[in-house]
Write a protein that holds these residues in place. Structure first.
Motif, PDB file in Angstrom:
ATOM      1  N   LEU A   1       9.116   1.288   3.218  1.00  0.00           N
ATOM      2  CA  LEU A   1      10.062   0.292   2.718  1.00  0.00           C
ATOM      3  C   LEU A   1      11.206   0.961   1.964  1.00  0.00           C
ATOM      4  O   LEU A   1      12.377   0.616   2.154  1.00  0.00           O
ATOM      5  CB  LEU A   1       9.341  -0.711   1.814  1.00  0.00           C
ATOM      6  CG  LEU A   1      10.202  -1.812   1.193  1.00  0.00           C
ATOM      7  CD1 LEU A   1      10.925  -2.623   2.263  1.00  0.00           C
ATOM      8  CD2 LEU A   1       9.338  -2.722   0.309  1.00  0.00           C
ATOM      9  N   VAL A   2      10.876   1.923   1.114  1.00  0.00           N
ATOM     10  CA  VAL A   2      11.916   2.638   0.373  1.00  0.00           C
ATOM     11  C   VAL A   2      12.850   3.365   1.331  1.00  0.00           C
ATOM     12  O   VAL A   2      14.075   3.307   1.203  1.00  0.00           O
ATOM     13  CB  VAL A   2      11.284   3.633  -0.624  1.00  0.00           C
ATOM     14  CG1 VAL A   2      12.366   4.499  -1.280  1.00  0.00           C
ATOM     15  CG2 VAL A   2      10.499   2.886  -1.696  1.00  0.00           C
TER      16      VAL A   2
ATOM     17  N   LEU B   1       3.072   9.088  -6.789  1.00  0.00           N
ATOM     18  CA  LEU B   1       3.574   8.508  -5.550  1.00  0.00           C
ATOM     19  C   LEU B   1       5.100   8.468  -5.565  1.00  0.00           C
ATOM     20  O   LEU B   1       5.752   8.789  -4.565  1.00  0.00           O
ATOM     21  CB  LEU B   1       3.005   7.095  -5.380  1.00  0.00           C
ATOM     22  CG  LEU B   1       3.473   6.290  -4.167  1.00  0.00           C
ATOM     23  CD1 LEU B   1       3.180   7.022  -2.865  1.00  0.00           C
ATOM     24  CD2 LEU B   1       2.796   4.912  -4.173  1.00  0.00           C
ATOM     25  N   LEU B   2       5.650   8.122  -6.700  1.00  0.00           N
ATOM     26  CA  LEU B   2       7.104   8.061  -6.824  1.00  0.00           C
ATOM     27  C   LEU B   2       7.731   9.434  -6.635  1.00  0.00           C
ATOM     28  O   LEU B   2       8.792   9.566  -6.005  1.00  0.00           O
ATOM     29  CB  LEU B   2       7.470   7.502  -8.206  1.00  0.00           C
ATOM     30  CG  LEU B   2       8.915   7.042  -8.416  1.00  0.00           C
ATOM     31  CD1 LEU B   2       9.244   5.899  -7.480  1.00  0.00           C
ATOM     32  CD2 LEU B   2       9.116   6.629  -9.863  1.00  0.00           C
ATOM     33  N   SER B   3       7.099  10.465  -7.158  1.00  0.00           N
ATOM     34  CA  SER B   3       7.663  11.813  -7.074  1.00  0.00           C
ATOM     35  C   SER B   3       7.706  12.337  -5.647  1.00  0.00           C
ATOM     36  O   SER B   3       8.452  13.282  -5.353  1.00  0.00           O
ATOM     37  CB  SER B   3       6.862  12.781  -7.962  1.00  0.00           C
ATOM     38  OG  SER B   3       5.552  12.959  -7.463  1.00  0.00           O
ATOM     39  N   ARG B   4       6.941  11.717  -4.748  1.00  0.00           N
ATOM     40  CA  ARG B   4       6.929  12.159  -3.355  1.00  0.00           C
ATOM     41  C   ARG B   4       8.099  11.588  -2.544  1.00  0.00           C
ATOM     42  O   ARG B   4       8.367  12.055  -1.436  1.00  0.00           O
ATOM     43  CB  ARG B   4       5.614  11.755  -2.678  1.00  0.00           C
ATOM     44  CG  ARG B   4       4.383  12.437  -3.240  1.00  0.00           C
ATOM     45  CD  ARG B   4       3.274  12.503  -2.209  1.00  0.00           C
ATOM     46  NE  ARG B   4       2.864  11.185  -1.754  1.00  0.00           N
ATOM     47  CZ  ARG B   4       1.823  10.514  -2.253  1.00  0.00           C
ATOM     48  NH1 ARG B   4       1.128  11.047  -3.258  1.00  0.00           N
ATOM     49  NH2 ARG B   4       1.486   9.349  -1.778  1.00  0.00           N
ATOM     50  N   LEU B   5       8.743  10.595  -3.080  1.00  0.00           N
ATOM     51  CA  LEU B   5       9.848   9.976  -2.351  1.00  0.00           C
ATOM     52  C   LEU B   5      11.022  10.940  -2.254  1.00  0.00           C
ATOM     53  O   LEU B   5      11.371  11.612  -3.222  1.00  0.00           O
ATOM     54  CB  LEU B   5      10.308   8.699  -3.052  1.00  0.00           C
ATOM     55  CG  LEU B   5       9.271   7.583  -3.179  1.00  0.00           C
ATOM     56  CD1 LEU B   5       9.879   6.413  -3.933  1.00  0.00           C
ATOM     57  CD2 LEU B   5       8.770   7.129  -1.824  1.00  0.00           C
TER      58      LEU B   5
ATOM     59  N   ASN C   1       0.879  -1.167   0.000  1.00  0.00           N
ATOM     60  CA  ASN C   1       0.000   0.000   0.000  1.00  0.00           C
ATOM     61  C   ASN C   1       0.920   1.220   0.000  1.00  0.00           C
ATOM     62  O   ASN C   1       2.117   1.105   0.310  1.00  0.00           O
ATOM     63  CB  ASN C   1      -0.938  -0.001   1.207  1.00  0.00           C
ATOM     64  CG  ASN C   1      -0.185  -0.079   2.514  1.00  0.00           C
ATOM     65  OD1 ASN C   1       0.515   0.854   2.910  1.00  0.00           O
ATOM     66  ND2 ASN C   1      -0.305  -1.217   3.211  1.00  0.00           N
ATOM     67  N   PRO C   2       0.431   2.391  -0.368  1.00  0.00           N
ATOM     68  CA  PRO C   2       1.320   3.551  -0.492  1.00  0.00           C
ATOM     69  C   PRO C   2       2.128   3.876   0.763  1.00  0.00           C
ATOM     70  O   PRO C   2       3.320   4.184   0.680  1.00  0.00           O
ATOM     71  CB  PRO C   2       0.354   4.691  -0.847  1.00  0.00           C
ATOM     72  CG  PRO C   2      -0.733   4.005  -1.609  1.00  0.00           C
ATOM     73  CD  PRO C   2      -0.925   2.684  -0.897  1.00  0.00           C
ATOM     74  N   GLY C   3       1.508   3.800   1.931  1.00  0.00           N
ATOM     75  CA  GLY C   3       2.225   4.141   3.151  1.00  0.00           C
ATOM     76  C   GLY C   3       3.364   3.191   3.444  1.00  0.00           C
ATOM     77  O   GLY C   3       4.489   3.614   3.749  1.00  0.00           O
ATOM     78  N   THR C   4       3.113   1.893   3.363  1.00  0.00           N
ATOM     79  CA  THR C   4       4.156   0.902   3.621  1.00  0.00           C
ATOM     80  C   THR C   4       5.228   0.944   2.539  1.00  0.00           C
ATOM     81  O   THR C   4       6.414   0.739   2.813  1.00  0.00           O
ATOM     82  CB  THR C   4       3.545  -0.503   3.712  1.00  0.00           C
ATOM     83  OG1 THR C   4       2.528  -0.509   4.718  1.00  0.00           O
ATOM     84  CG2 THR C   4       4.598  -1.535   4.065  1.00  0.00           C
TER      85      THR C   4
ATOM     86  N   VAL D   1      -3.338   1.810  -6.092  1.00  0.00           N
ATOM     87  CA  VAL D   1      -2.721   2.691  -7.090  1.00  0.00           C
ATOM     88  C   VAL D   1      -3.554   2.575  -8.359  1.00  0.00           C
ATOM     89  O   VAL D   1      -3.614   1.513  -8.977  1.00  0.00           O
ATOM     90  CB  VAL D   1      -1.258   2.291  -7.363  1.00  0.00           C
ATOM     91  CG1 VAL D   1      -0.668   3.164  -8.463  1.00  0.00           C
ATOM     92  CG2 VAL D   1      -0.431   2.400  -6.092  1.00  0.00           C
ATOM     93  N   SER D   2      -4.185   3.656  -8.757  1.00  0.00           N
ATOM     94  CA  SER D   2      -5.215   3.588  -9.794  1.00  0.00           C
ATOM     95  C   SER D   2      -4.708   3.869 -11.206  1.00  0.00           C
ATOM     96  O   SER D   2      -5.452   4.387 -12.033  1.00  0.00           O
ATOM     97  CB  SER D   2      -6.341   4.572  -9.461  1.00  0.00           C
ATOM     98  OG  SER D   2      -5.839   5.906  -9.408  1.00  0.00           O
ATOM     99  N   GLY D   3      -3.482   3.539 -11.482  1.00  0.00           N
ATOM    100  CA  GLY D   3      -2.965   3.747 -12.827  1.00  0.00           C
ATOM    101  C   GLY D   3      -1.566   4.319 -12.806  1.00  0.00           C
ATOM    102  O   GLY D   3      -1.007   4.635 -11.747  1.00  0.00           O
TER     103      GLY D   3
END
Length: 252
Positions: free
Chosen positions: A25-26, A72-76, A18-21, A63-65
């Motif tokens: 993890l990253v 989501l990746l850009s927030r890392l 899920n997005p939070g985990t 993740v809807s597409g």
């Protein structure tokens, strides 16, 4: 735009489980890897093994597409310290390839790896190179251990960020000597082009051996994901750190 030699990369499907985990993890793995490979969730991960296929199915629940995945990746907050590679299936993006490359570049990617490009869309090779370079991405290519030598030479001549050599055995299978010979041969063919070895790597000893015989880096996905799923993020970090240490000790 280069990757460290030797190098160690971890593969994670974006948004798994899920997005939070995923973000945790990253963050947990960041100090133990040299660069990340992030998979864009797809309902058709045909070149992935069963463990990774399961992560795609789980990630797609939240993740809807591909746009959602890249946001989501850009927030890392990994930035240039941990280069980002995106793995996606070209079949999913042929109708919006230019937009996908633009958004991937904006999300911080260094290249987009399409494992289905050489098998299902070889005629799109030059389109892929052009669209990558147009937005400041480097091309990168997938090849199997049985790939025609002429294609490896073609890829090497394009000076990619890397060539990903997919090893034949499934994850969890001890690598036979033949695979080590394949790595040596591939490295001889591509010369100083960065050679990234993946599939079948589950522990530090296997990683060390592949660096020893010529790979510039290794990528591990299934083993780290299983560790995180079965035993928690700390165990995934322990595994990643042990592989990172073995890779860097080999050429220290």
């Amino acid at each position: 735009m280069t990757l460290p030699r030797p190098g160690f990369s971890a593969y994670i499907t974006i948004g798994w489980p899920n997005p939070g985990t995923f973000e945790k993890l990253v963050e947990t793995l960041s100090e133990c890897v040299d660069f990340f490979e992030f998979g864009v969730p797809t309902p058709r991960p045909i070149y992935d093994g069963p463990t990774i296929r399961e992560t795609h199915a789980e990630a797609l629940k939240s993740v809807s597409g591909w746009r959602d995945a890249l946001k989501l990746l850009s927030r890392l907050e990994i930035g240039d310290k941990r280069p980002t590679i995106i793995m996606a299936y070209m079949s999913d993006h042929l109708g919006h390839l230019r937009e996908f490359h633009e958004e991937a570049a904006s999300a911080g990617a260094r290249c987009i790896l399409y494992p289905d490009l050489p098998f299902e869309h070889p005629e799109k090779l030059w389109l892929y190179v052009d669209e990558s370079e147009r937005v400041g991405l480097k091309p990168c290519f997938f090849a199997s251990s049985r790939f025609p030598h002429r294609w490896l030479l073609t890829y090497a001549a394009l000076r990619p960020l890397f060539i990903y050599l997919g090893l034949q055995p499934a994850t969890g299978v001890k690598l036979p000597i033949a695979v080590e010979k394949n790595v040596r041969l591939a490295k001889k063919l591509v010369g100083d082009v960065y050679l990234l070895a993946g599939f079948a790597i589950r522990d530090s000893e296997t990683a060390r051996r592949l660096i020893e015989v010529g790979a510039d880096a290794v990528v591990v996905g299934s083993a780290i994901i299983r560790a995180a799923k079965d035993r928690g993020l700390d165990e995934a970090k322990r595994l990643a750190c042990s592989i990172h240490q073995a890779v860097h000790a080999e050429r220290a």
